[in-house]
Write a protein that holds these residues in place. Sequence first.
Motif, PDB file in Angstrom:
ATOM      1  N   GLU A  15       0.831  -1.182   0.000  1.00 19.88           N
ATOM      2  CA  GLU A  15       0.000   0.000   0.000  1.00 19.88           C
ATOM      3  C   GLU A  15       0.881   1.253   0.000  1.00 19.88           C
ATOM      4  OE1 GLU A  15      -2.008  -3.412   2.011  1.00 19.88           O
ATOM      5  OE2 GLU A  15      -0.037  -2.462   2.145  1.00 19.88           O
ATOM      6  N   GLY A  16       0.359   2.333  -0.555  1.00 23.58           N
ATOM      7  CA  GLY A  16       1.115   3.575  -0.593  1.00 23.58           C
ATOM      8  C   GLY A  16       0.227   4.730  -0.991  1.00 23.58           C
ATOM      9  N   VAL A  17       0.739   5.940  -0.836  1.00 19.34           N
ATOM     10  CA  VAL A  17      -0.071   7.122  -1.109  1.00 19.34           C
ATOM     11  C   VAL A  17      -0.419   7.233  -2.595  1.00 19.34           C
ATOM     12  CG1 VAL A  17       0.750   8.372   0.899  1.00 19.34           C
ATOM     13  CG2 VAL A  17       2.033   8.538  -1.239  1.00 19.34           C
ATOM     14  N   LEU A  18       0.459   6.761  -3.485  1.00 14.94           N
ATOM     15  CA  LEU A  18       0.162   6.851  -4.916  1.00 14.94           C
ATOM     16  C   LEU A  18      -1.012   5.955  -5.293  1.00 14.94           C
ATOM     17  CD1 LEU A  18       3.763   6.898  -6.452  1.00 14.94           C
ATOM     18  CD2 LEU A  18       2.181   8.823  -6.188  1.00 14.94           C
ATOM     19  N   TRP A  19      -1.033   4.744  -4.766  1.00  8.30           N
ATOM     20  CA  TRP A  19      -2.151   3.851  -5.067  1.00  8.30           C
ATOM     21  C   TRP A  19      -3.414   4.305  -4.351  1.00  8.30           C
ATOM     22  CZ3 TRP A  19      -3.932   1.165  -8.690  1.00  8.30           C
ATOM     23  CH2 TRP A  19      -4.970   0.248  -8.496  1.00  8.30           C
ATOM     24  N   ASP A  20      -3.286   4.854  -3.161  1.00  9.46           N
ATOM     25  CA  ASP A  20      -4.450   5.371  -2.445  1.00  9.46           C
ATOM     26  C   ASP A  20      -5.171   6.444  -3.257  1.00  9.46           C
ATOM     27  OD1 ASP A  20      -4.402   3.775  -0.255  1.00  9.46           O
ATOM     28  OD2 ASP A  20      -4.001   5.354   1.202  1.00  9.46           O
ATOM     29  N   SER A  21      -4.396   7.241  -3.994  1.00 12.22           N
ATOM     30  CA  SER A  21      -5.026   8.290  -4.805  1.00 12.22           C
ATOM     31  C   SER A  21      -5.895   7.693  -5.897  1.00 12.22           C
ATOM     32  CB  SER A  21      -3.959   9.208  -5.406  1.00 12.22           C
ATOM     33  OG  SER A  21      -3.156   8.517  -6.348  1.00 12.22           O
ATOM     34  N   VAL A  22      -5.522   6.524  -6.396  1.00 14.32           N
ATOM     35  CA  VAL A  22      -6.345   5.825  -7.387  1.00 14.32           C
ATOM     36  C   VAL A  22      -7.618   5.302  -6.731  1.00 14.32           C
ATOM     37  CG1 VAL A  22      -6.445   3.877  -8.988  1.00 14.32           C
ATOM     38  CG2 VAL A  22      -4.325   5.196  -8.765  1.00 14.32           C
ATOM     39  N   VAL A  23      -7.461   4.686  -5.569  1.00 15.59           N
ATOM     40  CA  VAL A  23      -8.615   4.121  -4.864  1.00 15.59           C
ATOM     41  C   VAL A  23      -9.629   5.215  -4.516  1.00 15.59           C
ATOM     42  CG1 VAL A  23      -9.347   2.912  -2.775  1.00 15.59           C
ATOM     43  CG2 VAL A  23      -7.246   2.211  -3.954  1.00 15.59           C
ATOM     44  N   ARG A  24      -9.130   6.369  -4.077  1.00 15.29           N
ATOM     45  CA  ARG A  24     -10.020   7.465  -3.678  1.00 15.29           C
ATOM     46  C   ARG A  24     -10.683   8.162  -4.860  1.00 15.29           C
ATOM     47  NH1 ARG A  24      -5.597   8.841  -0.291  1.00 15.29           N
ATOM     48  NH2 ARG A  24      -5.127  10.569  -1.725  1.00 15.29           N
ATOM     49  N   ALA A  25     -10.154   7.951  -6.067  1.00 14.53           N
ATOM     50  CA  ALA A  25     -10.666   8.666  -7.236  1.00 14.53           C
ATOM     51  C   ALA A  25     -12.064   8.212  -7.648  1.00 14.53           C
ATOM     52  CB  ALA A  25      -9.704   8.506  -8.418  1.00 14.53           C
ATOM     53  N   GLY A  26     -12.476   7.040  -7.205  1.00 15.91           N
ATOM     54  CA  GLY A  26     -13.818   6.562  -7.545  1.00 15.91           C
ATOM     55  C   GLY A  26     -13.974   6.199  -9.005  1.00 15.91           C
ATOM     56  N   LEU A  27     -12.938   5.659  -9.607  1.00 17.06           N
ATOM     57  CA  LEU A  27     -12.999   5.263 -11.018  1.00 17.06           C
ATOM     58  C   LEU A  27     -14.005   4.126 -11.203  1.00 17.06           C
ATOM     59  CD1 LEU A  27      -9.157   5.148 -11.739  1.00 17.06           C
ATOM     60  CD2 LEU A  27     -10.744   6.896 -12.551  1.00 17.06           C
ATOM     61  N   PRO A  28     -14.650   4.070 -12.359  1.00 16.31           N
ATOM     62  CA  PRO A  28     -15.564   2.952 -12.618  1.00 16.31           C
ATOM     63  C   PRO A  28     -14.828   1.639 -12.866  1.00 16.31           C
ATOM     64  CG  PRO A  28     -15.412   4.377 -14.545  1.00 16.31           C
ATOM     65  CD  PRO A  28     -14.684   5.081 -13.451  1.00 16.31           C
ATOM     66  N   ALA A  29     -13.531   1.685 -13.059  1.00 18.46           N
ATOM     67  CA  ALA A  29     -12.740   0.483 -13.337  1.00 18.46           C
ATOM     68  C   ALA A  29     -12.694  -0.445 -12.131  1.00 18.46           C
ATOM     69  CB  ALA A  29     -11.317   0.878 -13.738  1.00 18.46           C
ATOM     70  N   VAL A  30     -12.520  -1.730 -12.418  1.00 17.40           N
ATOM     71  CA  VAL A  30     -12.248  -2.715 -11.370  1.00 17.40           C
ATOM     72  C   VAL A  30     -10.788  -2.542 -10.952  1.00 17.40           C
ATOM     73  CG1 VAL A  30     -12.077  -5.169 -10.844  1.00 17.40           C
ATOM     74  CG2 VAL A  30     -13.931  -4.334 -12.308  1.00 17.40           C
ATOM     75  N   LEU A  31     -10.550  -2.428  -9.658  1.00 18.73           N
ATOM     76  CA  LEU A  31      -9.201  -2.183  -9.167  1.00 18.73           C
ATOM     77  C   LEU A  31      -8.617  -3.453  -8.548  1.00 18.73           C
ATOM     78  CD1 LEU A  31      -9.624   1.280  -7.391  1.00 18.73           C
ATOM     79  CD2 LEU A  31      -9.047   0.819  -9.778  1.00 18.73           C
TER      80      LEU A  31
END
Length: 223
Positions: free
Chosen positions: A177-193
């Motif tokens: 885990e890291g702050v860079l990946w957290d920014s993706v998770v928080r973005a609310g993208l419709p993609a499956v993560l």
Amino acid sequence: MSRAIIVLGHGSRHPLAEHTVARIAAAVDGEYAMLDFSAHTLTNAAMLLAARGSRQAAVVPLLFTDAYHLNHDVPEAAAEAQEASGVDLQVTPGLGTGAEMERLLGQVIGDLQDARPQRFTNIALYAVGSSTPGANDSVRDLAARVGARAVFATGAAPKGVAALEGFDAVIPLFVAEGVLWDSVVRAGLPAVLGEPLGERVAGIVRRRAEQPGPVAVGREHVA
């Protein structure tokens, strides 16, 4: 006598990153250390091994590309730790972007796909990015081999969370885990993560530690 193993993480301000690296180390019966953002340094890990009677250890960096950290920060940290502890530290290659990582990412994508009724048609492999020539190209090549497209958090284009728009799956090329990946998770993208690789890399770590001979000892790095 087999050499001990030290799993070396990059380090992160994220509160879970160090715990993930510790779990990887436990999975290979080794110790762990972090390059940054932690008191659990490579010197401390080597000193702990010395106190237990170890005289030699393989240091396995949890890094994907042959870039600045692997060529400079890791050898320097190993030199300092070796001098302080008296333990012969043999730095192995990192996790890499070769066939082993290709197989692992293929499994990750396959597991993610199995839980979805529709096939992914546009997959992003999200990596940190590097200013070292050739490093990003190796990630692009890895992404292509697993049917994905590389997107970088920093540095090379396409980069940033905005560049992930339009993908239906995003796989992180992150160990923890890291702050860079957290920014993706928080973005609310419709993609499956996907999730950081975590203990899935344990097999690669163990094989790196079993390779004979050092790749980098002290401050001398051999490509």
